[in-house]
Design a protein around this motif. Structure first.
Motif, short mmCIF file in Angstrom:
data_model
loop_
_atom_site.label_atom_id
_atom_site.label_comp_id
_atom_site.label_asym_id
_atom_site.label_seq_id
_atom_site.Cartn_x
_atom_site.Cartn_y
_atom_site.Cartn_z
N PHE A 69 0.83 -1.20 0.00
CA PHE A 69 0.00 0.00 0.00
C PHE A 69 0.87 1.26 0.00
CE2 PHE A 69 -2.02 3.39 2.57
CZ PHE A 69 -3.02 3.73 1.69
N PHE A 70 1.80 1.33 0.94
CA PHE A 70 2.62 2.55 1.02
C PHE A 70 3.55 2.68 -0.18
CE2 PHE A 70 1.48 2.09 5.57
CZ PHE A 70 0.81 3.28 5.68
N GLY A 71 4.09 1.55 -0.65
CA GLY A 71 4.93 1.59 -1.84
C GLY A 71 4.13 2.01 -3.06
N PHE A 72 2.91 1.55 -3.13
CA PHE A 72 2.06 1.89 -4.27
C PHE A 72 1.71 3.38 -4.27
CE2 PHE A 72 -2.08 2.64 -6.15
CZ PHE A 72 -1.94 2.04 -7.38
N GLY A 151 -8.54 1.89 9.98
CA GLY A 151 -7.41 2.69 10.44
C GLY A 151 -6.51 3.07 9.30
N VAL A 152 -5.25 2.70 9.42
CA VAL A 152 -4.23 3.22 8.53
C VAL A 152 -4.56 2.97 7.04
CG1 VAL A 152 -1.80 3.13 7.93
CG2 VAL A 152 -2.51 2.90 10.31
N LEU A 153 -4.92 1.74 6.71
CA LEU A 153 -5.17 1.42 5.30
C LEU A 153 -6.50 1.96 4.81
CD1 LEU A 153 -3.92 -2.25 4.97
CD2 LEU A 153 -2.77 -0.17 4.32
N GLN A 154 -7.41 2.28 5.73
CA GLN A 154 -8.74 2.78 5.36
C GLN A 154 -9.39 1.87 4.32
OE1 GLN A 154 -10.41 5.28 6.71
NE2 GLN A 154 -8.82 6.11 8.01
N SER A 155 -9.21 0.59 4.49
CA SER A 155 -9.75 -0.33 3.50
C SER A 155 -11.11 -0.87 3.91
CB SER A 155 -8.79 -1.50 3.28
OG SER A 155 -8.61 -2.21 4.49
N SER A 156 -11.47 -0.68 5.16
CA SER A 156 -12.72 -1.25 5.64
C SER A 156 -13.18 -0.47 6.86
CB SER A 156 -12.48 -2.71 6.01
OG SER A 156 -13.55 -3.18 6.78
N ASP A 157 -14.50 -0.45 7.09
CA ASP A 157 -14.98 0.25 8.28
C ASP A 157 -15.27 -0.71 9.42
OD1 ASP A 157 -17.23 -0.98 7.38
OD2 ASP A 157 -18.37 0.84 6.99
N LEU A 168 -4.38 -14.67 -0.49
CA LEU A 168 -3.44 -14.76 -1.61
C LEU A 168 -4.14 -14.55 -2.94
CD1 LEU A 168 -1.18 -17.70 -0.36
CD2 LEU A 168 -0.53 -15.30 -0.62
N ARG A 169 -5.37 -15.05 -3.02
CA ARG A 169 -6.14 -14.81 -4.26
C ARG A 169 -6.44 -13.31 -4.42
NH1 ARG A 169 -8.75 -19.74 -3.08
NH2 ARG A 169 -10.42 -18.69 -1.96
N ARG A 170 -6.68 -12.66 -3.29
CA ARG A 170 -6.97 -11.22 -3.35
C ARG A 170 -5.73 -10.42 -3.77
NH1 ARG A 170 -11.82 -10.49 -0.48
NH2 ARG A 170 -13.01 -12.38 -0.85
N ARG A 238 -7.82 -1.61 -2.62
CA ARG A 238 -7.88 -2.02 -1.20
C ARG A 238 -9.20 -2.73 -0.90
NH1 ARG A 238 -6.98 3.54 1.68
NH2 ARG A 238 -8.22 4.11 -0.13
N ALA A 239 -10.25 -2.36 -1.63
CA ALA A 239 -11.56 -2.97 -1.39
C ALA A 239 -11.57 -4.46 -1.72
CB ALA A 239 -12.62 -2.25 -2.20
N LEU A 240 -10.54 -4.93 -2.42
CA LEU A 240 -10.45 -6.36 -2.70
C LEU A 240 -10.11 -7.16 -1.45
CD1 LEU A 240 -8.45 -6.09 -6.04
CD2 LEU A 240 -10.76 -7.01 -5.79
N PHE A 241 -9.67 -6.47 -0.41
CA PHE A 241 -9.29 -7.16 0.82
C PHE A 241 -10.40 -7.12 1.86
CE2 PHE A 241 -5.40 -6.35 -1.39
CZ PHE A 241 -4.70 -7.54 -1.23
#
Lengths: 278, 271
Positions: A69-72, A151-157, A168-170, A238-241
């Motif tokens: 995420f941060f590298g991206f 939190g940090v990744l803001q990928s989910s509430d 791994l598939r994700r 990120r929503a894939l996770f």
């Protein structure tokens, strides 16, 4: 023929090597950061895994996701912008572009060959970075199930739990989604690149514009500007996770990225086909 | 050659236009759904409505508890909502309870208050084993033959470190109560909806403490939008997995005077 030539020129430029080294250094620093965080928070009692939420939260998969995420967000768009700057402005500045156009090749073909090489390399770099992060996570810590918290990744509430196989598939799905996201900053740098003969200026401007757009999206004050900026969509992968994927939402973001990329490419191509090369 | 280049360019413009027009339809950005209309007045048997509301406000940059002049507006909203349980913050129990009760019928209601700020009001049923400490109150809510553990907190506004200590401690104490199910809420003064960047002195610490709660209980108001000025989600109701959240969200347009929070309304039933 021209594709092969552009590919060879890319390899010989050593830009791929520099990008890979930078990303590996970034991964090493991330690993040190994860270890030192756990050490300092628990006074050495627990290594790596500890967080306040869960004492065995971090593992190789979480490390890979955080690192990616941060590298991206911080590095991959810069490497994409470098490609855009080098492919057109760099070649124009060195006179190579003029020499290439002496050959019986159309500007259209040359433009899209350069784009294909640049995006192809960005896609490969994304895969290599993701693979390296996963392998480093596996060997340094070991994989497990993927637990994610808001939190940090803001990928989910809400907290999410993915089994190792699902996670791994994700990651595999995240690769094309993230690669498509890189097309927008790449196309932006192509556009800027058509206005200058200095690769440094093109890359510097493209990176600066990307960072400004990224910061605006991250700061809540600029809420009204978000729909207009491609950076609102770049981390949609990120929503894939999430445990349940909202495909419609992801499709919306990816289509928006494609639209922005097409817009920048249209502007870039318009300028490219009209300008005179020395 | 020029013609084919023009066609290619036109194609790019076309793709850009179609994609940029189609994208918002696929992924609408307004996923946060506040309760714009008044919440349903009738509820099925076995459903309970819980409201948490910081009724204080701020004027000239200074926070203040519920103004007496706003009491009627608060009572009117509560009358319309017809809640079963209310968690109030910035409520001066010592001087305002009788005035509120005169305007809003609480039946056999019982209140547990903490430090003249936090109050748990059982509009239906009764409260037992009430305790309070600092700005935290806890009690057992006995309603419709069930007993639920309730914790209500008004967490520190400025220090993430203080918030973490208060929220973690309050949650642990709520969960230590033996009951059919658990409810924990109030004004937690943390915002993890990408709005912590300007207001918290430690967003990472806030995210951690939110996750500590969210791993144990369900965040009923998640994804329902901000509850407080300026555009922040500070008010929460967490419920244990025994509950099903039927509806939840802040009810907008109910503030009066200098009030700066919306009531968070949550309809629950047991699974």
């Amino acid at each position: 023929m021209i594709l092969r030539l552009e590919f060879l020129r890319l390899v010989r430029s050593r830009r791929p090597l520099m990008a890979l080294l930078a990303l590996l250094l970034f991964l090493a620093l991330m690993l040190v950061g994860f270890w030192s965080y756990a050490q300092s928070r628990t006074h050495g009692a627990v290594q790596f895994e500890y967080t306040y939420e869960n004492r065995s939260y971090f593992n190789g998969l979480t490390f890979a996701l955080y690192a990616f995420f941060f590298g991206f967000v911080l590095l991959l768009p810069i490497f994409a912008a470098i490609e855009g700057g080098a492919q057109i402005a760099g070649d124009a500045g060195s006179g190579t572009l003029g020499l290439l156009l002496v050959r019986p090749i159309s500007k259209t073909r040359l433009f899209f060959t350069k784009l294909a090489v640049a995006w192809g390399w960005s896609t490969l770099l994304t895969a290599l970075f993701l693979g390296a992060a996963l392998l480093l996570g596996l060997f340094a810590v070991g994989w497990g199930e993927l637990r994610l918290y808001p939190g940090v990744l803001q990928s989910s509430d809400r907290p999410q739990l993915l089994s190792r196989a699902t996670a791994l598939r994700r990651f595999l799905l995240a690769w094309p989604a993230a690669s498509l996201a890189l097309l927008a900053p790449l196309a932006l740098s192509f556009w800027i690149s058509t206005w200058t003969r200095s690769a440094v200026n093109a890359v510097g401007t493209a990176v600066a514009l990307y960072l400004v757009a990224h910061v605006i999206v991250e700061v809540h004050f600029f809420e009204a500007l978000k729909p207009w900026l491609f950076t609102s969509h770049t981390t949609a992968w990120r929503a894939l996770f999430r445990e349940t994927i909202d495909w419609r939402e992801i499709a919306g973001h990816e289509v928006a990225l494609l639209g922005h990329a097409a817009l920048f490419l249209a502007l870039a191509f318009r300028r490219f086909r009209r300008r005179e090369e020395a | 050659m020029n013609r084919s280049a023009r066609v290619v360019e036109l194609l790019l413009w076309l793709i850009a236009a179609i994609a940029l027009l189609a994208a918002p339809r696929l992924a609408p950005t307004a996923s946060e759904a506040a309760l714009d209309a008044p919440p349903a007045k009738s509820r099925a048997r076995g459903e309970w409505r819980v409201v948490t509301w910081n009724v204080g406000g701020s004027a000239n940059g200074t926070a203040h508890p519920l103004a007496d002049s706003d009491l009627e507006a608060v009572a009117k909203t509560l009358r319309e909502l017809r809640p079963d349980l209310v968690l109030l913050q910035e409520f001066r129990y010592g001087t305002q309870w009788d005035a509120l009760r005169a305007r809003f019928e609480v039946g056999a209601g019982y209140v547990q208050s903490a430090a003249d700020d936090v109050a748990i009001v059982a509009v239906r049923g009764a409260l037992a084993d009430g305790r309070s400490s600092g700005l935290f109150a806890q009690a057992r809510w006995q309603v419709d033959g069930h007993e639920f553990a309730v914790g209500a907190l008004h967490a520190a506004a400025w220090s993430a470190r203080e918030r973490r200590r208060e929220i973690g401690g309050a949650l642990d104490r709520t969960l230590q109560m033996t009951a059919r199910a658990h409810l924990f809420g109030g004004d937690l003064n943390l915002d993890v909806d990408q709005r912590g960047d300007l207001f918290s002195n430690d967003p990472q610490r806030d995210a951690e403490v939110y996750n500590y709660v969210a791993e144990r209980l369900l965040d009923a108001g998640a994804g329902r939008g901000p509850t407080a000025e300026p555009d922040r989600r500070l008010d929460y109701l967490f419920v244990s997995r025994e509950f099903e959240v039927r509806a939840a969200g802040p009810w907008k347009g109910r503030r009066s005077g200098t009030m700066d929070h919306d009531p968070l309304v949550v309809d629950l039933r047991l699974r």
